[in-house]
Design an enzyme around this catalytic site. Sequence first.
Site, PDB file in Angstrom:
ATOM      1  N   GLY A 176       0.820  -1.203   0.000  1.00 58.80           N
ATOM      2  CA  GLY A 176       0.000   0.000   0.000  1.00 58.80           C
ATOM      3  C   GLY A 176       0.858   1.260   0.000  1.00 58.80           C
ATOM      4  N   ARG A 230      -0.073  -8.500  -3.362  1.00 60.84           N
ATOM      5  CA  ARG A 230      -0.058  -7.409  -2.374  1.00 60.84           C
ATOM      6  C   ARG A 230       0.850  -7.784  -1.207  1.00 60.84           C
ATOM      7  NH1 ARG A 230      -1.840  -3.668   1.013  1.00 60.84           N
ATOM      8  NH2 ARG A 230      -2.963  -4.292   2.880  1.00 60.84           N
ATOM      9  N   ASP A 277      -0.169  -4.626  14.048  1.00 62.92           N
ATOM     10  CA  ASP A 277      -0.795  -4.202  15.307  1.00 62.92           C
ATOM     11  C   ASP A 277      -1.882  -5.223  15.619  1.00 62.92           C
ATOM     12  OD1 ASP A 277      -1.828  -2.392  12.876  1.00 62.92           O
ATOM     13  OD2 ASP A 277      -3.549  -2.936  14.127  1.00 62.92           O
TER      14      ASP A 277
HETATM   15  O1  LIG Z   1       0.369  -1.197   4.934  1.00 65.01           O
HETATM   16  P1  LIG Z   1      -0.590  -1.266   3.776  1.00 65.01           P
HETATM   17  O2  LIG Z   1      -0.133  -2.179   2.712  1.00 65.01           O
HETATM   18  O3  LIG Z   1      -0.922   0.117   3.234  1.00 65.01           O
HETATM   19  O4  LIG Z   1      -1.966  -1.895   4.344  1.00 65.01           O
HETATM   20  C1  LIG Z   1      -2.738  -1.415   5.427  1.00 65.01           C
HETATM   21  O5  LIG Z   1      -2.319  -0.170   5.946  1.00 65.01           O
HETATM   22  C2  LIG Z   1      -3.200   0.894   5.505  1.00 65.01           C
HETATM   23  C3  LIG Z   1      -3.862   1.499   6.719  1.00 65.01           C
HETATM   24  O6  LIG Z   1      -2.941   1.982   7.619  1.00 65.01           O
HETATM   25  C4  LIG Z   1      -4.190   0.246   4.570  1.00 65.01           C
HETATM   26  O7  LIG Z   1      -3.741   0.389   3.253  1.00 65.01           O
HETATM   27  C5  LIG Z   1      -4.184  -1.178   5.056  1.00 65.01           C
HETATM   28  O8  LIG Z   1      -4.649  -2.128   4.152  1.00 65.01           O
HETATM   29  O1  LIG Z   2      -6.224  -1.642   7.863  1.00 62.02           O
HETATM   30  C1  LIG Z   2      -5.456  -1.859   8.791  1.00 62.02           C
HETATM   31  C2  LIG Z   2      -4.081  -2.131   8.592  1.00 62.02           C
HETATM   32  C3  LIG Z   2      -3.273  -2.370   9.658  1.00 62.02           C
HETATM   33  N1  LIG Z   2      -3.800  -2.348  10.902  1.00 62.02           N
HETATM   34  C4  LIG Z   2      -5.106  -2.106  11.110  1.00 62.02           C
HETATM   35  O2  LIG Z   2      -5.542  -2.094  12.257  1.00 62.02           O
HETATM   36  N2  LIG Z   2      -5.897  -1.874  10.055  1.00 62.02           N
END
Ligand SMILES: O=P(O)(O)O[C@H]1O[C@H](CO)[C@@H](O)[C@H]1O
Ligand SMILES: O=c1cc[nH]c(=O)[nH]1
Length: 234
Positions: free
Chosen positions: A21, A88, A203
């Site tokens: 992402g 991904r 997390d």
């Molecule tokens: O670390 P990435 O790949 O972005 O994925 C997660 O982190 C983001 C949210 O903080 C959202 O894109 C979620 O899917």
């Molecule tokens: O979408 C997300 C990505 C990482 N951690 C989260 O709690 N939510």
Amino acid sequence: MPTPHINAADGAFAPAVLMPGDPRRAERIANLLMPDAEKVSDVRGIGAFTGEYNGKPLSVMASGMGQPSLSIYATELFTHYGVKRIIRVGTCGGMATSAKVGDVVVAMSAHTDSSMFNLVPGVNLAPTASWNLLSAAIAAADDSMNLHVGPVASRDRFYGNDPDGVKTLADLGTLGVEMETAALYMLAAQHNAEALTVLTVSDHLFDTSGDMTAEEREHKFEGALKLAVAAAHC
Ligand SMILES: O=P(O)(O)O[C@H]1O[C@H](CO)[C@@H](O)[C@H]1O
Ligand SMILES: O=c1cc[nH]c(=O)[nH]1
């Protein structure tokens, strides 16, 4: 020909694209795997990189956050750039008590609250990983990683999800929550392509004591990347 969101030349992408992402994670992955990679697109600060890894072509490009953003890039890659598979390399919040921070989750399927793919009236579709990629990723796992394989939840909201809904998803065996996989799997199905999501638990929804910092989320992806590369080149 460039698209509205990708200014790369025709043929600039490999058939397989690794897609985190975060654009900074994308650049870090490209530098790590392919120090000689070429930057082939940079629209809106979303860098895309193409090079060779272990003698095979590979591209890396970020999706941005959320299903609408990923859908733009994945659609343009499948339809304009001949991309055949997208993997991904993301992060997720752990939902299962067994899914600890730092563990690796391979998403077999993705529940979603998004209305983006209500394609068949009255039918709730089941966005599913490509078996070919899923099995290659799992075969590449080793004892250094705690691996979980199963459903994730791709939700449109990062903040403000109803706590009862979160608990029900966890009770149903959902491993983690993130924001893109359901759209990726549906788009791959629509475009006769392949897709897989490999996530690092960054997390935990029910125990925040070990949560990663933003910087750690950018850097800590070694296990997930190993599986993603195996899927990309299987
Ligand atoms: O670390 P990435 O790949 O972005 O994925 C997660 O982190 C983001 C949210 O903080 C959202 O894109 C979620 O899917
Ligand atoms: O979408 C997300 C990505 C990482 N951690 C989260 O709690 N939510």
